[in-house]
Design an enzyme around this catalytic site. Structure first.
Site, PDB file in Angstrom:
ATOM      1  N   SER A   1       0.754  -1.303  -0.275  1.00  0.00           N
ATOM      2  CA  SER A   1       0.019   0.119  -0.092  1.00  0.00           C
ATOM      3  C   SER A   1       0.752   1.235  -0.100  1.00  0.00           C
ATOM      4  O   SER A   1       1.974   1.323   0.502  1.00  0.00           O
ATOM      5  CB  SER A   1      -0.967  -0.131   1.224  1.00  0.00           C
ATOM      6  OG  SER A   1      -1.512   1.289   1.428  1.00  0.00           O
TER       7      SER A   1
ATOM      8  N   TYR B   1      -2.200  -0.776  10.264  1.00  0.00           N
ATOM      9  CA  TYR B   1      -2.216  -1.128   8.847  1.00  0.00           C
ATOM     10  C   TYR B   1      -1.240  -0.620   8.206  1.00  0.00           C
ATOM     11  O   TYR B   1      -0.384  -1.514   7.336  1.00  0.00           O
ATOM     12  CB  TYR B   1      -3.575  -0.582   8.282  1.00  0.00           C
ATOM     13  CG  TYR B   1      -3.691  -0.955   6.552  1.00  0.00           C
ATOM     14  CD1 TYR B   1      -3.998  -2.133   6.035  1.00  0.00           C
ATOM     15  CD2 TYR B   1      -3.530   0.168   5.810  1.00  0.00           C
ATOM     16  CE1 TYR B   1      -4.259  -2.345   4.731  1.00  0.00           C
ATOM     17  CE2 TYR B   1      -3.428  -0.089   4.486  1.00  0.00           C
ATOM     18  CZ  TYR B   1      -4.076  -1.208   3.814  1.00  0.00           C
ATOM     19  OH  TYR B   1      -4.249  -1.406   2.561  1.00  0.00           O
TER      20      TYR B   1
HETATM   21  P1  NAD Z   1     -11.608  -5.448  -1.316  1.00  0.00           P
HETATM   22  O1  NAD Z   1     -12.272  -5.382  -0.124  1.00  0.00           O
HETATM   23  O2  NAD Z   1     -12.469  -5.132  -2.658  1.00  0.00           O
HETATM   24  O3  NAD Z   1     -11.051  -6.972  -1.621  1.00  0.00           O
HETATM   25  C1  NAD Z   1     -10.148  -7.492  -0.804  1.00  0.00           C
HETATM   26  C2  NAD Z   1     -10.640  -9.148  -0.992  1.00  0.00           C
HETATM   27  O4  NAD Z   1      -9.581  -9.728   0.182  1.00  0.00           O
HETATM   28  C3  NAD Z   1     -11.899  -9.370  -0.210  1.00  0.00           C
HETATM   29  O5  NAD Z   1     -12.601 -10.175  -1.545  1.00  0.00           O
HETATM   30  C4  NAD Z   1     -11.881  -9.923   1.027  1.00  0.00           C
HETATM   31  O6  NAD Z   1     -12.752 -11.043   1.088  1.00  0.00           O
HETATM   32  C5  NAD Z   1     -10.517 -10.804   0.686  1.00  0.00           C
HETATM   33  N1  NAD Z   1      -9.804 -10.939   2.000  1.00  0.00           N
HETATM   34  C6  NAD Z   1      -9.650 -10.278   3.181  1.00  0.00           C
HETATM   35  N2  NAD Z   1      -9.322 -10.930   4.090  1.00  0.00           N
HETATM   36  C7  NAD Z   1      -8.908 -12.345   3.581  1.00  0.00           C
HETATM   37  C8  NAD Z   1      -8.218 -13.450   4.353  1.00  0.00           C
HETATM   38  N3  NAD Z   1      -8.102 -13.257   5.501  1.00  0.00           N
HETATM   39  N4  NAD Z   1      -8.223 -14.456   3.408  1.00  0.00           N
HETATM   40  C9  NAD Z   1      -8.622 -14.238   2.225  1.00  0.00           C
HETATM   41  N5  NAD Z   1      -9.214 -13.246   1.678  1.00  0.00           N
HETATM   42  C10 NAD Z   1      -9.291 -12.372   2.379  1.00  0.00           C
HETATM   43  O7  NAD Z   1     -10.408  -4.524  -1.153  1.00  0.00           O
HETATM   44  P2  NAD Z   1      -9.161  -3.993  -2.229  1.00  0.00           P
HETATM   45  O8  NAD Z   1      -9.063  -2.510  -2.344  1.00  0.00           O
HETATM   46  O9  NAD Z   1      -9.348  -4.778  -3.563  1.00  0.00           O
HETATM   47  O10 NAD Z   1      -7.876  -4.511  -1.458  1.00  0.00           O
HETATM   48  C11 NAD Z   1      -7.084  -5.587  -2.324  1.00  0.00           C
HETATM   49  C12 NAD Z   1      -5.647  -5.255  -1.449  1.00  0.00           C
HETATM   50  O11 NAD Z   1      -5.144  -4.016  -1.763  1.00  0.00           O
HETATM   51  C13 NAD Z   1      -5.764  -5.271  -0.021  1.00  0.00           C
HETATM   52  O12 NAD Z   1      -4.358  -5.811   0.341  1.00  0.00           O
HETATM   53  C14 NAD Z   1      -5.712  -3.909   0.430  1.00  0.00           C
HETATM   54  O13 NAD Z   1      -5.004  -3.663   1.719  1.00  0.00           O
HETATM   55  C15 NAD Z   1      -4.791  -3.299  -0.748  1.00  0.00           C
HETATM   56  N6  NAD Z   1      -4.905  -1.754  -0.897  1.00  0.00           N
HETATM   57  C16 NAD Z   1      -6.337  -1.256  -1.249  1.00  0.00           C
HETATM   58  C17 NAD Z   1      -6.337   0.136  -1.306  1.00  0.00           C
HETATM   59  C18 NAD Z   1      -7.576   0.806  -1.629  1.00  0.00           C
HETATM   60  O14 NAD Z   1      -7.627   2.040  -1.389  1.00  0.00           O
HETATM   61  N7  NAD Z   1      -8.571   0.016  -2.158  1.00  0.00           N
HETATM   62  C19 NAD Z   1      -5.376   1.036  -1.113  1.00  0.00           C
HETATM   63  C20 NAD Z   1      -4.157   0.414  -0.599  1.00  0.00           C
HETATM   64  C21 NAD Z   1      -3.942  -0.967  -0.726  1.00  0.00           C
END
Ligand code: NAD
Length: 252
Positions: A143, A156
């Site tokens: 991130s 986080y």
């Molecule tokens: P999202 O919630 O749409 O997708 C995340 C997915 O991870 C979900 O389907 C959830 O069920 C799954 N998940 C969560 N915990 C889990 C576990 N213990 N085992 C298996 N699956 C699990 O969110 P996203 O934004 O697509 O997130 C994807 C990645 O990107 C994450 O690591 C998040 O921290 C990172 N991220 C997102 C953002 C943002 O702004 N969206 C910014 C920085 C980093």
């Protein structure tokens, strides 16, 4: 954005968090580029994503904080498709936004178990599989919050900062053995966390995101495109990098 097809032709990939957001976008793009895809998630939504892809995908229920489930996920890739070439350790979540004094110990344990230990377990078992067939590419989702501080997200940020450093160190472990390890560092990206739905995947027109110099949300497809570059042989001389994909957020 138009990309040439077949950039992952013949490759077998595992994507965690594939049921939603960035992981779903990775799964669909990787399949469109010729990969076979293990779609892993704990939500159940991985089933729909795998069904959307068809024969080139299988769905696996996996909680990435469980060593047994991560090991079984990697074994599914090897049993079903014969090998593992690409692993995207993408599953994660942010936890509550609070100053550190108000963060619970249980929150710390949960956030670290999924965001940091989950990546460790993925690499522990996934790189083992890659070494059995001559190498591969790992793409961890860290991130922007792993590169700079993020107010009210200290736990986080610490977990994602850990992902950045674990990425760099693991890259050094396997630099001579054909396994590359890199990370993408998303800025604020419009996913379920931000209100996106399958029906309405993009932010309403005119939506601003002033904290990001481009003044807009990132889209899951833009993160998937960066992951595709790192997953594919186009990045064959790239290892140990943590690539911000953030509209300029960390450049400020
Ligand atoms: P999202 O919630 O749409 O997708 C995340 C997915 O991870 C979900 O389907 C959830 O069920 C799954 N998940 C969560 N915990 C889990 C576990 N213990 N085992 C298996 N699956 C699990 O969110 P996203 O934004 O697509 O997130 C994807 C990645 O990107 C994450 O690591 C998040 O921290 C990172 N991220 C997102 C953002 C943002 O702004 N969206 C910014 C920085 C980093």
């Amino acid at each position: 954005m138009t990309l040439s097809k077949g950039r992952l032709a013949g490759k077998v990939s595992v994507i965690t968090g594939a049921g939603s957001g960035i992981g779903r976008s990775m799964a669909l793009l990787f399949a469109a580029e010729g990969a076979r895809v293990v779609c892993a998630d704990r939500s159940g939504q991985q089933d729909e994503v795998a069904a959307e892809i068809g024969d080139a995908a299988v769905a696996v229920h996996c909680d990435v904080s469980s060593a047994a489930e991560v090991r079984a996920m990697i074994e599914t890739a090897e049993r079903t498709f014969g090998r593992l070439d690409v692993l995207c350790n993408n599953a994660g979540f942010g936890g509550p936004r609070k100053p550190i004094v108000e963060q619970d110990e249980s929150t710390f344990d949960d956030v670290v178990a999924v965001n940091l230990k989950g990546v460790f377990l993925g690499m522990k078992y996934g790189i083992g599989a890659m070494l059995r067939t001559g190498g591969g590419s790992v793409v961890n989702t860290a991130s922007a919050a792993g590169l700079v501080g993020w107010k009210h997200h200290s736990v986080y940020s610490a977990a994602k900062g850990g992902v950045v450093q674990m990425t760099k160190s693991a890259a050094l472990d396997y630099a001579k053995e054909g396994v590359r390890v890199n990370a993408i560092c998303p800025g604020n990206t419009y996913t379920g966390l931000a209100g996106a739905t399958r029906e309405d995947p993009e932010p309403p027109p005119g939506t601003r995101m002033p904290v990001q110099p481009m003044d807009r949300w990132g889209l899951p497809s833009e993160l998937a495109a960066a992951a595709l570059f790192l997953a594919s042989d186009e990045s064959s001389f790239v290892t140990g990098t943590a690539l911000p994909v953030d509209g300029g957020y960390v450049a400020r």
